[in-house]
Design a protein around this motif. Structure first.
Motif, PDB file in Angstrom:
ATOM      1  N   CYS A 323       0.861  -1.190   0.000  1.00  0.00           N
ATOM      2  CA  CYS A 323       0.000   0.000   0.000  1.00  0.00           C
ATOM      3  C   CYS A 323       0.893   1.234   0.000  1.00  0.00           C
ATOM      4  O   CYS A 323       1.822   1.323   0.796  1.00  0.00           O
ATOM      5  N   ARG A 324       0.576   2.155  -0.872  1.00  0.00           N
ATOM      6  CA  ARG A 324       1.316   3.424  -0.876  1.00  0.00           C
ATOM      7  C   ARG A 324       0.498   4.467  -0.128  1.00  0.00           C
ATOM      8  O   ARG A 324      -0.637   4.738  -0.486  1.00  0.00           O
ATOM      9  N   LEU A 325       1.102   5.039   0.890  1.00  0.00           N
ATOM     10  CA  LEU A 325       0.443   6.084   1.673  1.00  0.00           C
ATOM     11  C   LEU A 325       1.184   7.383   1.382  1.00  0.00           C
ATOM     12  O   LEU A 325       2.329   7.565   1.811  1.00  0.00           O
ATOM     13  N   MET A 326       0.531   8.239   0.636  1.00  0.00           N
ATOM     14  CA  MET A 326       1.209   9.436   0.123  1.00  0.00           C
ATOM     15  C   MET A 326       0.722  10.685   0.858  1.00  0.00           C
ATOM     16  O   MET A 326      -0.485  10.897   0.977  1.00  0.00           O
ATOM     17  N   CYS A 327       1.645  11.466   1.332  1.00  0.00           N
ATOM     18  CA  CYS A 327       1.286  12.719   2.007  1.00  0.00           C
ATOM     19  C   CYS A 327       1.457  13.889   1.034  1.00  0.00           C
ATOM     20  O   CYS A 327       2.259  13.827   0.108  1.00  0.00           O
ATOM     21  N   ALA A 328       0.709  14.937   1.281  1.00  0.00           N
ATOM     22  CA  ALA A 328       0.734  16.099   0.389  1.00  0.00           C
ATOM     23  C   ALA A 328       1.004  17.362   1.198  1.00  0.00           C
ATOM     24  O   ALA A 328       1.130  17.309   2.429  1.00  0.00           O
ATOM     25  N   TRP A 329       1.057  18.491   0.487  1.00  0.00           N
ATOM     26  CA  TRP A 329       1.367  19.756   1.158  1.00  0.00           C
ATOM     27  C   TRP A 329       0.329  20.097   2.217  1.00  0.00           C
ATOM     28  O   TRP A 329       0.625  20.820   3.157  1.00  0.00           O
ATOM     29  N   ASP A 330      -0.882  19.559   2.066  1.00  0.00           N
ATOM     30  CA  ASP A 330      -1.955  19.938   2.993  1.00  0.00           C
ATOM     31  C   ASP A 330      -2.323  18.830   3.980  1.00  0.00           C
ATOM     32  O   ASP A 330      -3.288  18.981   4.738  1.00  0.00           O
ATOM     33  N   THR A 331      -1.581  17.732   3.994  1.00  0.00           N
ATOM     34  CA  THR A 331      -1.849  16.672   4.972  1.00  0.00           C
ATOM     35  C   THR A 331      -1.595  17.235   6.375  1.00  0.00           C
ATOM     36  O   THR A 331      -0.592  17.920   6.599  1.00  0.00           O
ATOM     37  N   THR A 332      -2.505  16.949   7.295  1.00  0.00           N
ATOM     38  CA  THR A 332      -2.318  17.479   8.655  1.00  0.00           C
ATOM     39  C   THR A 332      -1.903  16.359   9.618  1.00  0.00           C
ATOM     40  O   THR A 332      -2.096  15.171   9.329  1.00  0.00           O
ATOM     41  N   GLU A 333      -1.421  16.769  10.766  1.00  0.00           N
ATOM     42  CA  GLU A 333      -1.068  15.782  11.801  1.00  0.00           C
ATOM     43  C   GLU A 333      -2.312  15.002  12.208  1.00  0.00           C
ATOM     44  O   GLU A 333      -2.256  13.799  12.462  1.00  0.00           O
TER      45      GLU A 333
END
Ligand code: PLP
Length: 365
Positions: A323-333
């Motif tokens: 599974c690829r879990l991708m974070c972005a500029w707007d991902t929050t804690e």
């Protein structure tokens, strides 16, 4: 029990994210009055100058609509239709561009290279390039590497230089697919020049979309001879934007005050938090080092299904599986913590249900 708030941000792709404020403000500012079309405008000139400042060198810059076009046209500019391009076996140009590099180059052959963690094994370059030297086989012309890689790892400066050493010895051009170049630079903490032209990169496709713009990638030619007539290539392939200011203005917003690096560093930090959150859970197997903005994990299939069922979106077909879990500029804690909590719940439920099945079959027996 109150129903949980809807999931607003996912871990499927940094393309799922919207436009970051710096890019949006620049777009808005560009949306004033009339200006010259097809790239002869002030925004495009400013964005190109900012890229030259960022890389601290003279380079030729072109803005196109997406990464597939950027890669394909840049690779096409390295040679002729009878040449070949060497890439990692899971490179986007090989696995996810529908043959566009071959199409836009009128037939260049893409040849695959092995290597651990999504990175090219430099030793394989010579092996593949020298495999045949007769007229019946396409002549090697370029090597393309992806920075950050498709599995979220990052080439160090030394690793890029090791690849350069092989390409130079063989007279090959070096292309960098930088769809997540910003994440790589933020991760490495080096000057952009150190990981590009000073490490032998001839042409970089610098991704804007995943970094926070609405659309558009930049093709940056450090080897300016390769840029000859590239504008014609863009036009012929439908990549010359008539209202070019709307492709270039967001770059001004991203580059002017360093938003590109800040936003990428944030996405990377969210991936590190996510990794820390899942590390140590017995049922979760981490697949690759987390060096940019993605985390790859192997999960029991029931758990993947349960997470999808509660509404989380993430991919299971990228790279070598998992599974690829991708974070972005707007991902929050909070997004990260909520996902980790849901993952733990799904694992607990799966284990409770398998214990229940085991107990029922014992009593049935
Ligand atoms: C490594 C890599 N290269 C290039 C691209 C650019 O693709 P697109 O044409 O969708 O902008 C992507 C997008 O997912 C990517 O992950």
């Amino acid at each position: 029990m109150p129903s949980a708030a809807p999931i607003r941000r996912h871990f499927a792709s940094d393309n799922y994210a919207g436009v970051c404020p710096e890019a949006w403000r620049a777009l808005d500012a560009a949306n004033a009055g009339h200006t010259v079309s097809y790239g002869d405008d002030e925004w495009t000139a400013r964005a190109s100058d900012l890229l030259r400042e960022t890389f601290e060198t003279h380079c030729d810059v072109f803005f196109v609509f997406n990464g597939t076009a950027a890669n394909s046209l840049a690779l096409a500019s390295t040679g002729q239709s009878y040449h070949s391009v060497l890439c990692h076996e899971i490179a986007h140009v090989e696995t996810d561009e529908c043959g566009a590099p071959e199409f836009f180059s009128n037939g260049m052959k893409v040849l695959q290279l092995p290597g651990a963690n999504g990175k090219i094994d430099p030793g394989a370059i010579e092996r593949v390039a020298r495999k045949r030297a007769d007229i019946h086989y396409p002549k090697p012309r370029a090597v393309t590497l992806t920075q950050a890689t498709e599995v979220g790892t990052v080439y160090s400066v030394e690793e890029v230089k090791a690849i350069w050493a092989r390409t130079k010895a063989l007279g090959l051009t070096l292309h960098m697919d930088g769809a997540r170049f910003a994440n790589a630079v933020a991760s490495l903490g080096v000057a952009p020049k150190e990981i590009t032209w000073q490490a032998g990169v001839d042409v970089l496709c610098f991704g804007g979309t995943k970094n926070g713009t609405h659309v558009g990638d930049a093709v940056v030619f450090f080897n300016r001879a390769l840029a000859a007539e590239f504008d014609y290539r863009c036009k012929q392939s439908g990549q010359l934007c008539s209202k070019m200011r709307f492709l270039s203005a967001p770059w001004v917003g991203m580059l002017e005050d360093g938003a590109w690096l800040r936003r990428a560093a944030h996405a990377n930090a969210m991936a590190s938090r996510l990794r820390a959150g899942v590390q140590g859970i017995d049922e979760v197997r981490l697949l690759f080092p987390t060096q940019a903005n993605s985390v790859f994990v192997d999960l029991p299939s029931g758990v993947t299904h349960a997470l999808h069922q509660v509404g989380w979106k993430f991919y299971t077909f990228i790279g070598e599986g998992g599974c690829r879990l991708m974070c972005a500029w707007d991902t929050t804690e909070e997004d990260v913590d909520r996902f980790v909590a849901d993952l733990k719940t799904a694992i607990r439920d799966a284990s409770a249900s398998s214990q229940h099945v085991a107990a029922s079959s014992r009593s049935a027996g």
